[in-house]
Scaffold this active site. Structure first.
Site, PDB file in Angstrom:
ATOM      1  CE  LYS A 107      -2.884   2.863   2.880  1.00  0.00           C
ATOM      2  NZ  LYS A 107      -3.726   3.027   4.075  1.00  0.00           N
ATOM      3  N   GLY A 152      -8.357   8.828   9.832  1.00  0.00           N
ATOM      4  CA  GLY A 152      -8.667   8.852  11.260  1.00  0.00           C
ATOM      5  C   GLY A 152      -9.713   9.862  11.675  1.00  0.00           C
ATOM      6  CB  ALA A 199      -8.439   7.474   4.801  1.00  0.00           C
ATOM      7  CG  ASN A 204      -6.045   0.959  11.820  1.00  0.00           C
ATOM      8  OD1 ASN A 204      -6.520   0.600  12.888  1.00  0.00           O
ATOM      9  ND2 ASN A 204      -4.759   0.881  11.595  1.00  0.00           N
TER      10      ASN A 204
END
Lengths: 66, 271
Positions: free
Chosen positions: B113, B174, B200, B222
């Site tokens: 990635k 995030g 993301a 994530n």
């Protein structure tokens, strides 16, 4: 002689190989990848790679990341 | 839990995601950062049903915690497809260097990635450096999944270079802000011949569903999982959301109308 391992100066014997350094750092058998002076040294070549004064060595591994 | 009885399963359920010639059942890719510990990483990854997981490449701690558990013990490469990332790289050179280390670390593994960041505050990609790195990596034989902005022209350029998947952001890394520009994502999806994955910005399950309903081939996340109060439960929710969104996309949205259309027949009413 002095080398730099992951950004920190270390003392090693003048005839030390990369395999010696890996062993003394407690990394023998661990899954790592190593660069010496920005050049990757394949895992099988550690024993034949003599270190030289001033070598800059990076040892990396995989950690959690996104 | 998610398994339908065979008789109830539509024949079209078999719908693998193919990246660089390899097929995956799961369209949810997960990151492995920010979890409380490796046990939680393992449980959440399992609950997400992820088959591809990202990992970061970092300096080994020398002489500290010799017995420290290893990420690759929790997520063995025999079971998961590891996707080493170049997170934290701000130049093409650093990103290429990181990928080469990852390839050595993982015994010749080619799938990476690529992300080259341009700014610490937004973590938006530096697209000029990203293009440079992609060219070098593709020429060197890497299979490059590339994190990029939601710019359709840039996505096309990255595909032309030879990236195996294009991964536009939905919102800053995030941030949990969800899909901010669905029209750009739609444009990218419609033009692309390689898989498009939202990477993301997802915050909750509906964000993942929206990405899939737009026709994205997958979602990579994530923080939305690792940062949730209950990461394992959120991982489960994300798995369902990605599956639901994908099924809805394939089933097809009804035409939108301004006014009502009765669901029950008008004939045979008693009044």
């Amino acid at each position: 002689m002095k080398i730099v391992l992951n950004g920190r100066e270390e003392d090693v014997a003048s005839d030390a190989t990369l395999a010696d350094l890996v062993a003394s750092a407690g990394l023998a058998g661990k899954r790592v990848a190593i660069e010496v002076n920005r050049e990757i040294v394949p895992r099988g070549d550690y024993g034949g790679r003599l270190l030289a004064a001033g070598d800059r060595i990076e040892v990396v591994h995989a950690i959690g990341g996104g | 839990m998610n398994a339908l009885p065979q008789s109830a399963m539509p024949a079209s359920i078999d719908d693998p995601l193919t990246i660089a010639g390899r097929s995956y059942r799961s369209r949810l890719l997960t990151g492995t950062g920010k979890f409380k510990d490796l046990a939680e990483t393992g449980r959440a990854t399992e609950a997400a049903g992820a088959e591809i997981v990202t990992v970061a490449i970092r300096r080994t701690n020398i002489g500290q915690k010799p017995g420290e558990p290893n990420l690759l013990d929790a997520l063995p490469p025999t079971r998961y497809t590891l996707l080493p990332n170049t997170a934290g790289c701000y130049t093409a050179d650093d990103a290429v260097r990181t990928c080469k280390l990852a390839r050595e670390l993982l015994d010749g593994h080619k799938l990476v990635k690529l992300e080259v960041l341009g700014d610490e505050k937004t973590l938006f990609p530096d697209v000029v450096q990203t293009l440079k790195a992609a060219e070098v990596l593709v020429a060197d034989g890497f299979d490059v999944m590339v994190y990029t902005s939601d710019d359709p022209i840039l996505a096309r350029r990255l595909e032309e270079i030879g990236c195996v998947a294009v991964m536009p952001l939905a919102a800053p890394i995030g941030s949990g802000l969800g899909i901010q520009n669905r029209w750009n994502l739609l444009e990218i999806v419609e033009n692309a011949k390689v898989p498009v994955l939202v990477d993301a910005g997802v915050g909750t399950a509906s964000d993942a569903s929206i990405a899939m309903e737009l026709g994205c081939d997958g979602v990579l996340m994530n923080t939305a999982i690792a940062g949730a109060k209950d990461p394992v439960l959120m991982a489960h929710a994300m798995k369902l959301a990605v599956e639901a969104g994908r099924a809805a996309f394939r089933a097809g949205h009804i035409p939108r109308k301004r006014y009502a259309s009765a669901s029950s027949p008008l004939d045979g009413r008693i009044a």
